[in-house]
Write an enzyme that holds these catalytic residues in place. Structure first.
Site, PDB file in Angstrom:
ATOM      1  N   SER A   1       0.857  -1.193   0.000  1.00 37.59           N
ATOM      2  CA  SER A   1       0.000   0.000   0.000  1.00 37.59           C
ATOM      3  C   SER A   1       0.891   1.241   0.000  1.00 37.59           C
ATOM      4  O   SER A   1       2.103   1.140   0.221  1.00 37.59           O
ATOM      5  CB  SER A   1      -0.857  -0.059   1.270  1.00 37.59           C
ATOM      6  OG  SER A   1      -1.183   1.218   1.739  1.00 37.59           O
TER       7      SER A   1
ATOM      8  N   TYR B   1      -2.407  -0.620  10.410  1.00 37.99           N
ATOM      9  CA  TYR B   1      -2.399  -0.748   8.944  1.00 37.99           C
ATOM     10  C   TYR B   1      -1.033  -0.327   8.412  1.00 37.99           C
ATOM     11  O   TYR B   1      -0.397  -1.053   7.635  1.00 37.99           O
ATOM     12  CB  TYR B   1      -3.510   0.112   8.333  1.00 37.99           C
ATOM     13  CG  TYR B   1      -3.715  -0.125   6.850  1.00 37.99           C
ATOM     14  CD1 TYR B   1      -4.458  -1.220   6.399  1.00 37.99           C
ATOM     15  CD2 TYR B   1      -3.157   0.729   5.904  1.00 37.99           C
ATOM     16  CE1 TYR B   1      -4.648  -1.440   5.042  1.00 37.99           C
ATOM     17  CE2 TYR B   1      -3.342   0.513   4.550  1.00 37.99           C
ATOM     18  CZ  TYR B   1      -4.087  -0.565   4.120  1.00 37.99           C
ATOM     19  OH  TYR B   1      -4.265  -0.787   2.773  1.00 37.99           O
TER      20      TYR B   1
HETATM   21  P1  NAI Z   1     -12.094  -5.273   0.445  1.00 34.79           P
HETATM   22  O1  NAI Z   1     -12.521  -4.925   1.832  1.00 34.79           O
HETATM   23  O2  NAI Z   1     -12.921  -4.815  -0.684  1.00 34.79           O
HETATM   24  O3  NAI Z   1     -11.895  -6.831   0.339  1.00 34.79           O
HETATM   25  C1  NAI Z   1     -11.140  -7.516   1.285  1.00 34.79           C
HETATM   26  C2  NAI Z   1     -11.277  -9.001   1.036  1.00 34.79           C
HETATM   27  O4  NAI Z   1     -10.483  -9.656   2.007  1.00 34.79           O
HETATM   28  C3  NAI Z   1     -12.690  -9.528   1.175  1.00 34.79           C
HETATM   29  O5  NAI Z   1     -12.923 -10.465   0.154  1.00 34.79           O
HETATM   30  C4  NAI Z   1     -12.691 -10.257   2.515  1.00 34.79           C
HETATM   31  O6  NAI Z   1     -13.505 -11.417   2.520  1.00 34.79           O
HETATM   32  C5  NAI Z   1     -11.240 -10.671   2.613  1.00 34.79           C
HETATM   33  N1  NAI Z   1     -10.864 -10.792   4.022  1.00 34.79           N
HETATM   34  C6  NAI Z   1     -10.716  -9.805   4.939  1.00 34.79           C
HETATM   35  N2  NAI Z   1     -10.409 -10.337   6.140  1.00 34.79           N
HETATM   36  C7  NAI Z   1     -10.378 -11.680   5.968  1.00 34.79           C
HETATM   37  C8  NAI Z   1     -10.147 -12.781   6.821  1.00 34.79           C
HETATM   38  N3  NAI Z   1      -9.871 -12.628   8.125  1.00 34.79           N
HETATM   39  N4  NAI Z   1     -10.212 -14.019   6.303  1.00 34.79           N
HETATM   40  C9  NAI Z   1     -10.479 -14.217   4.994  1.00 34.79           C
HETATM   41  N5  NAI Z   1     -10.709 -13.215   4.131  1.00 34.79           N
HETATM   42  C10 NAI Z   1     -10.663 -11.970   4.617  1.00 34.79           C
HETATM   43  O7  NAI Z   1     -10.566  -4.772   0.337  1.00 34.79           O
HETATM   44  P2  NAI Z   1      -9.802  -3.991  -0.808  1.00 34.79           P
HETATM   45  O8  NAI Z   1     -10.007  -2.547  -0.594  1.00 34.79           O
HETATM   46  O9  NAI Z   1     -10.062  -4.554  -2.136  1.00 34.79           O
HETATM   47  O10 NAI Z   1      -8.295  -4.313  -0.375  1.00 34.79           O
HETATM   48  C11 NAI Z   1      -7.631  -5.477  -0.780  1.00 34.79           C
HETATM   49  C12 NAI Z   1      -6.157  -5.315  -0.434  1.00 34.79           C
HETATM   50  O11 NAI Z   1      -5.621  -4.198  -1.125  1.00 34.79           O
HETATM   51  C13 NAI Z   1      -5.898  -5.074   1.042  1.00 34.79           C
HETATM   52  O12 NAI Z   1      -4.713  -5.731   1.425  1.00 34.79           O
HETATM   53  C14 NAI Z   1      -5.716  -3.582   1.125  1.00 34.79           C
HETATM   54  O13 NAI Z   1      -4.919  -3.202   2.207  1.00 34.79           O
HETATM   55  C15 NAI Z   1      -5.018  -3.317  -0.205  1.00 34.79           C
HETATM   56  N6  NAI Z   1      -5.139  -1.962  -0.706  1.00 34.79           N
HETATM   57  C16 NAI Z   1      -6.369  -1.429  -1.046  1.00 34.79           C
HETATM   58  C17 NAI Z   1      -6.464  -0.159  -1.568  1.00 34.79           C
HETATM   59  C18 NAI Z   1      -7.801   0.418  -1.971  1.00 34.79           C
HETATM   60  O14 NAI Z   1      -7.829   1.545  -2.496  1.00 34.79           O
HETATM   61  N7  NAI Z   1      -8.903  -0.273  -1.780  1.00 34.79           N
HETATM   62  C19 NAI Z   1      -5.261   0.659  -1.766  1.00 34.79           C
HETATM   63  C20 NAI Z   1      -4.041   0.013  -1.372  1.00 34.79           C
HETATM   64  C21 NAI Z   1      -4.000  -1.252  -0.873  1.00 34.79           C
END
Ligand code: NAI
Length: 258
Positions: free
Chosen positions: A150, A163
């Site tokens: 990130s 985070y």
């Molecule tokens: P999101 O919240 O849309 O999706 C997260 C996913 O992770 C979901 O499918 C959820 O089921 C799964 N998850 C979360 N905790 C879990 C657990 N304990 N066990 C199993 N599955 C679990 O997240 P998003 O925003 O798509 O982020 C994905 C990755 O990208 C993360 O690592 C986040 O830090 C990173 N990221 C996101 C950005 C953004 O703009 N959304 C920017 C930079 C990094």
């Protein structure tokens, strides 16, 4: 002279990938990118949210997708995920550690259990699953691990302590495993998304002063569409990247330059 390069090296045909959180958010784009590149994907997630859309996408594009529901922070989860993958697909070529959470709070209010939950999800689970998957990859003669970092892998975040700590940790762990696993032909890299236009970031985009501040920081001048991450994730997973290991690739429109 015989050809020494082919664009086929960017393809993932016949490969099997595990993607945590691969049905929702940015993870869904990684899953789509892999399916379109010829890989089979095991989506691992805590809930069954968006599984139907992912199944439908795979069916429409003649792709193969499997699912495994588990909390990646639960006891023994990493080993269970590897077993589930081996039962469904018989090997692991690529692991994408994408699942992650963020909990915001002012420092006085920050709760111990929130610190632990974020570190458990974003860092501890990533370590355990990398470890279990690498054991299998080593027996297969190699593989790729891609960790999702990130902008908070580089910068502070004054409301998101665990985070920022976990995402800095992801970069360190990426380097340590890259070094340790190179003799087993396993490349370990990270991808650091910048500011991405997703439903989660709409509130920030709609906050005019914050949005102006962020845009003033992005040389490319716009938030990324999630599809702009798809080329980078496929590249890092592909044979075209076989000599790249231990790097964190920012896909940020130049955000870190300013
Ligand atoms: P999101 O919240 O849309 O999706 C997260 C996913 O992770 C979901 O499918 C959820 O089921 C799964 N998850 C979360 N905790 C879990 C657990 N304990 N066990 C199993 N599955 C679990 O997240 P998003 O925003 O798509 O982020 C994905 C990755 O990208 C993360 O690592 C986040 O830090 C990173 N990221 C996101 C950005 C953004 O703009 N959304 C920017 C930079 C990094």
């Amino acid at each position: 002279m015989a050809a020494t390069f082919s664009t086929e090296r960017f393809r993932l045909d016949g490969q099997v990938a595990i993607i945590t959180g691969g049905a929702s958010g940015l993870g869904a784009y990684y899953t789509q990118a892999f399916l379109l590149s010829g890989a089979k994907v095991l989506v691992v997630s805590a809930s069954q949210n968006h599984w139907d859309e992912t199944k439908q996408f795979a069916a429409e594009h003649s792709g193969t997708v499997g699912f495994y529901q588990i909390d990646i922070t639960s006891e023994g989860a990493a080993a269970k995920i590897v077993v589930a993958d081996m039962e469904q697909f018989g090997k692991i070529d690529i692991l994408v550690n994408n699942a992650g959470i963020q909990i915001r709070n002012e420092w006085r209010e920050y709760k111990d259990e929130d610190w632990r939950r974020v570190i458990d999800t974003n860092l501890n689970a990533l370590y355990f699953l990398s470890h279990e998957s690498a054991k299998q990859m080593a027996t297969q003669g190699g593989g790729k691990i891609i960790n999702i970092a990130s902008m908070q892998s580089y910068r502070a975040g004054k409301f998101i302590f665990p985070y920022a700590a976990s995402k800095h940790g992801v970069v360190g762990l990426t380097k340590a495993y890259a070094d340790a696993l190179a003799p087993d032909n396993i490349q370990v890299n990270a991808l650091a998304p910048g500011y991405i236009d997703t439903p989660m970031t709409k509130a920030l985009q709609n906050d005019q002063s914050r949005n102006e501040e962020i845009l003033a920081h992005i040389p490319a001048g716009h938030w990324a569409d999630p599809s702009e991450l798809m080329g980078a994730i496929v590249f890092l997973a592909s044979p075209a990247a076989n000599y790249i290991t231990g790097v964190t690739l920012p896909v940020d429109g130049g955000y870190l330059l300013r």
